[in-house]
Design a protein around this motif. Structure first.
Motif, short mmCIF file in Angstrom:
data_model
loop_
_atom_site.label_atom_id
_atom_site.label_comp_id
_atom_site.label_asym_id
_atom_site.label_seq_id
_atom_site.Cartn_x
_atom_site.Cartn_y
_atom_site.Cartn_z
N ASP A 1 0.00 -1.67 -20.73
CA ASP A 1 -1.40 -2.06 -20.96
C ASP A 1 -2.29 -1.83 -19.74
OD1 ASP A 1 -0.72 -2.86 -23.50
OD2 ASP A 1 -0.54 -4.99 -23.01
N GLY A 2 -1.72 -1.31 -18.65
CA GLY A 2 -2.51 -1.02 -17.47
C GLY A 2 -2.89 -2.24 -16.66
N LEU A 3 -2.16 -3.34 -16.85
CA LEU A 3 -2.45 -4.56 -16.11
C LEU A 3 -1.77 -4.57 -14.75
CD1 LEU A 3 -2.22 -7.15 -19.03
CD2 LEU A 3 -4.17 -5.76 -18.28
N LEU A 4 -0.83 -3.66 -14.55
CA LEU A 4 -0.17 -3.44 -13.26
C LEU A 4 -0.54 -2.06 -12.77
CD1 LEU A 4 3.44 -4.70 -14.17
CD2 LEU A 4 1.62 -6.02 -13.08
N GLU A 5 -0.55 -1.88 -11.47
CA GLU A 5 -0.83 -0.55 -10.91
C GLU A 5 0.29 0.42 -11.31
OE1 GLU A 5 -3.01 -0.70 -6.81
OE2 GLU A 5 -1.43 -2.22 -6.80
N ARG A 6 -0.07 1.67 -11.48
CA ARG A 6 0.90 2.66 -11.93
C ARG A 6 2.05 2.84 -10.94
NH1 ARG A 6 0.88 2.95 -17.19
NH2 ARG A 6 -1.22 3.24 -18.02
N ASP A 7 1.78 2.63 -9.67
CA ASP A 7 2.83 2.82 -8.66
C ASP A 7 3.33 1.48 -8.11
OD1 ASP A 7 0.50 2.12 -7.38
OD2 ASP A 7 0.74 3.55 -5.72
N PHE A 8 3.19 0.39 -8.90
CA PHE A 8 3.52 -0.94 -8.38
C PHE A 8 4.98 -1.04 -7.97
CE2 PHE A 8 5.41 -1.62 -12.48
CZ PHE A 8 6.26 -2.73 -12.35
N ALA A 9 5.86 -0.31 -8.64
CA ALA A 9 7.30 -0.42 -8.34
C ALA A 9 7.65 0.19 -7.00
CB ALA A 9 8.11 0.24 -9.45
N MET A 10 6.76 1.03 -6.45
CA MET A 10 7.04 1.69 -5.18
C MET A 10 6.30 1.07 -4.01
SD MET A 10 7.06 5.68 -6.40
CE MET A 10 5.46 5.58 -7.21
N LYS A 11 5.47 0.07 -4.27
CA LYS A 11 4.66 -0.52 -3.20
C LYS A 11 5.44 -1.59 -2.46
CE LYS A 11 -0.03 0.50 -4.56
NZ LYS A 11 -1.41 0.01 -4.59
N ASP A 12 5.19 -1.68 -1.14
CA ASP A 12 5.81 -2.73 -0.35
C ASP A 12 4.78 -3.84 -0.12
OD1 ASP A 12 4.12 -1.95 1.76
OD2 ASP A 12 5.65 -0.66 2.64
N THR A 13 5.22 -4.88 0.56
CA THR A 13 4.36 -6.04 0.78
C THR A 13 3.09 -5.68 1.54
OG1 THR A 13 6.29 -7.48 0.79
CG2 THR A 13 4.28 -8.36 1.74
N GLY A 14 3.22 -4.82 2.55
CA GLY A 14 2.06 -4.43 3.33
C GLY A 14 0.99 -3.78 2.48
N GLN A 15 1.40 -2.92 1.55
CA GLN A 15 0.42 -2.25 0.69
C GLN A 15 -0.25 -3.23 -0.27
OE1 GLN A 15 3.42 0.61 -0.63
NE2 GLN A 15 2.17 2.29 0.15
N LEU A 16 0.51 -4.21 -0.75
CA LEU A 16 -0.08 -5.22 -1.63
C LEU A 16 -1.05 -6.10 -0.86
CD1 LEU A 16 0.37 -5.91 -4.68
CD2 LEU A 16 1.98 -4.28 -3.72
N GLN A 17 -0.77 -6.34 0.41
CA GLN A 17 -1.70 -7.13 1.22
C GLN A 17 -3.03 -6.40 1.39
OE1 GLN A 17 0.49 -8.03 4.77
NE2 GLN A 17 1.41 -9.86 3.90
N GLU A 18 -2.98 -5.07 1.45
CA GLU A 18 -4.21 -4.30 1.55
C GLU A 18 -5.05 -4.47 0.28
OE1 GLU A 18 -3.13 -0.29 2.34
OE2 GLU A 18 -2.27 -0.71 4.31
N VAL A 19 -4.36 -4.50 -0.89
CA VAL A 19 -5.06 -4.74 -2.15
C VAL A 19 -5.70 -6.12 -2.14
CG1 VAL A 19 -4.77 -5.02 -4.65
CG2 VAL A 19 -3.56 -3.18 -3.46
N LEU A 20 -4.94 -7.10 -1.64
CA LEU A 20 -5.43 -8.47 -1.59
C LEU A 20 -6.63 -8.58 -0.64
CD1 LEU A 20 -4.32 -11.04 -3.01
CD2 LEU A 20 -3.36 -11.67 -0.81
N ALA A 21 -6.50 -7.98 0.54
CA ALA A 21 -7.56 -8.05 1.54
C ALA A 21 -8.84 -7.38 1.06
CB ALA A 21 -7.08 -7.43 2.85
#
Length: 398
Positions: free
Chosen positions: A309-329
């Motif tokens: 449904d596109g509620l998760l990023e397409r590459d979410f399975a390959m992202k690490d914590t640092g990359q998710l923090q960038e999304v959050l920031a």
């Protein structure tokens, strides 16, 4: 005696750096106790012998007469919030430690904790036999930490701290481990010996669903009570795009080895009483492995649908914590699964760039009508001391 002191100096200091602050005490470190003179054989021993002295005592929280420096390394976090003019190397905490104990850490290097950069550099340092006097082993799981510790012990690179711990660990520290029946300590013992001092976390770690409350109110959405409600909010975030430019991330998530890690899918598994990578007893008392139970399959179906449904990023399975923090920031994330402490880290990152953002935690009832959560790893880090570390203040006594 001095050899034992040598290691407790380092151990005490490193615990201050990595775990908790301790108050100082009086200086009980007496160093002038050696008498190398030879007695006169013609003298009456009863007249010439000095009276027996009391056994030398040692205060692990006492202040040393000379500064004791030890080398170490540090796992850092993204966007650390130091008071102006302070850093990992120079800050109030390190100065307090030097004032109280007269011990000082000397950093060989620092690396980010997120994205496994610290662990990777430490692995290289171990392989090259270039480890500091005191350092922290970190991993994504208990097994990671155990494997690194065993590697160091097998190579005879770290000190046996069993006696040091028994003699000098504070009652509060021992009580802390005893509160969990010493299971944390026992996990890392090798041949019954303590080679490192593990951090101890609470075994329970409920996954709240944290939602951008300002977005929810802006879109007039009801507060969530079930997983279906959470999904409905995520879909509204995708359709209405409150961040703008089609860049809203409805649910910020990554797939780590531990489902309860930062940005992990643990809050989804909890709703179905699914606990991957965990052995537990079911209602009948039978031992089960959560990774192969039917309810885990149900949770995976939900995650699969979230992705479709596109509620998760397409590459979410390959992202690490640092990359998710960038999304959050950046302020793009709408929903994350985090524990209670997320308000301190990492959710504050959004507020740094979007001061009006409002994160609110929600407790979501599971499919069974109950609030479900599983136990987490008791620790993912521990402090060890290099074998034969050359502490300057003790060179002549070692």
């Amino acid at each position: 005696m001095y050899q034992g002191r040598k290691w407790i100096v380092v151990l005490t200091a490193c615990l201050l750096v990595f775990m908790s602050a301790c108050s100082g005490g009086a200086d009980n470190n007496n160093s002038n106790n050696n008498n190398n003179s030879t007695a006169d054989p013609t003298t009456n021993p009863a007249e010439s012998s000095a009276p027996p002295t009391e056994p030398e005592t040692f205060d692990p929280f006492g202040k040393y007469p000379e500064t004791v420096e030890f080398t170490t390394v540090k796992a850092t976090v993204n966007n650390p919030q130091f008071p102006e003019g302070q850093s990992y190397e120079d800050n109030d905490f390190n100065r307090f430690m030097q004032e109280q104990l007269n011990v000082k850490p000397v950093f060989q290097w620092t690396q980010p904790q997120d994205g496994f950069a610290y662990k990777q550099k430490l692995d290289l340092a171990i392989a090259g036999n270039d480890i500091p006097d005191v350092f922290q082993i970190m991993g994504s799981s208990v097994q990671d930490v155990q494997a690194t510790l065993k590697r160091l012990v097998d190579a005879d690179m770290v000190e046996d701290l069993t006696t040091v711990f028994e003699q000098y660990a504070s009652p509060a520290m021992k009580e802390n481990y005893a509160s969990e029946n010493n299971r944390t300590l026992d996990l890392f013992k090798i041949d019954g010996k303590i080679y490192g001092i593990p951090d101890q976390q609470g075994l329970e770690n409920f996954n709240f669903v944290w939602i951008r409350e300002d977005w929810r109110k802006q879109l007039g959405l009801p507060e969530p009570k079930t997983m279906d409600d959470v999904i409905a909010i995520a879909k509204a975030f995708k359709e209405k795009d409150p961040y703008g430019g089609g860049k809203t991330v409805p649910i910020a998530m990554q797939m780590e080895s531990e489902t309860n890690g930062l940005f992990g899918p643990g809050f989804v598994f909890d709703q179905y009483e699914a606990f991957p990578r965990m052995f537990y007893k079911d209602a009948s008392g039978e031992l089960k492995y959560g990774g192969i139970e039917p309810q885990t399959k149900e949770a995976l179906k939900v995650l699969s649908q979230l992705y479709k449904d596109g509620l998760l990023e397409r590459d979410f399975a390959m992202k690490d914590t640092g990359q998710l923090q960038e999304v959050l920031a950046s302020g793009r994330a709408g929903i994350v699964g985090q524990a209670w402490w997320a308000v301190w880290y990492p959710l504050f990152m959004t507020l740094q760039n979007v001061p009006d953002a409002d994160w609110k935690p929600y407790v979501i009832t599971g499919e069974n009508g109950k609030i479900n959560f599983g136990a987490t790893a008791p620790t993912r880090s521990m402090v060890v001391v290099k074998k034969g570390s050359n502490i300057p203040s003790f060179r002549s006594n070692g």
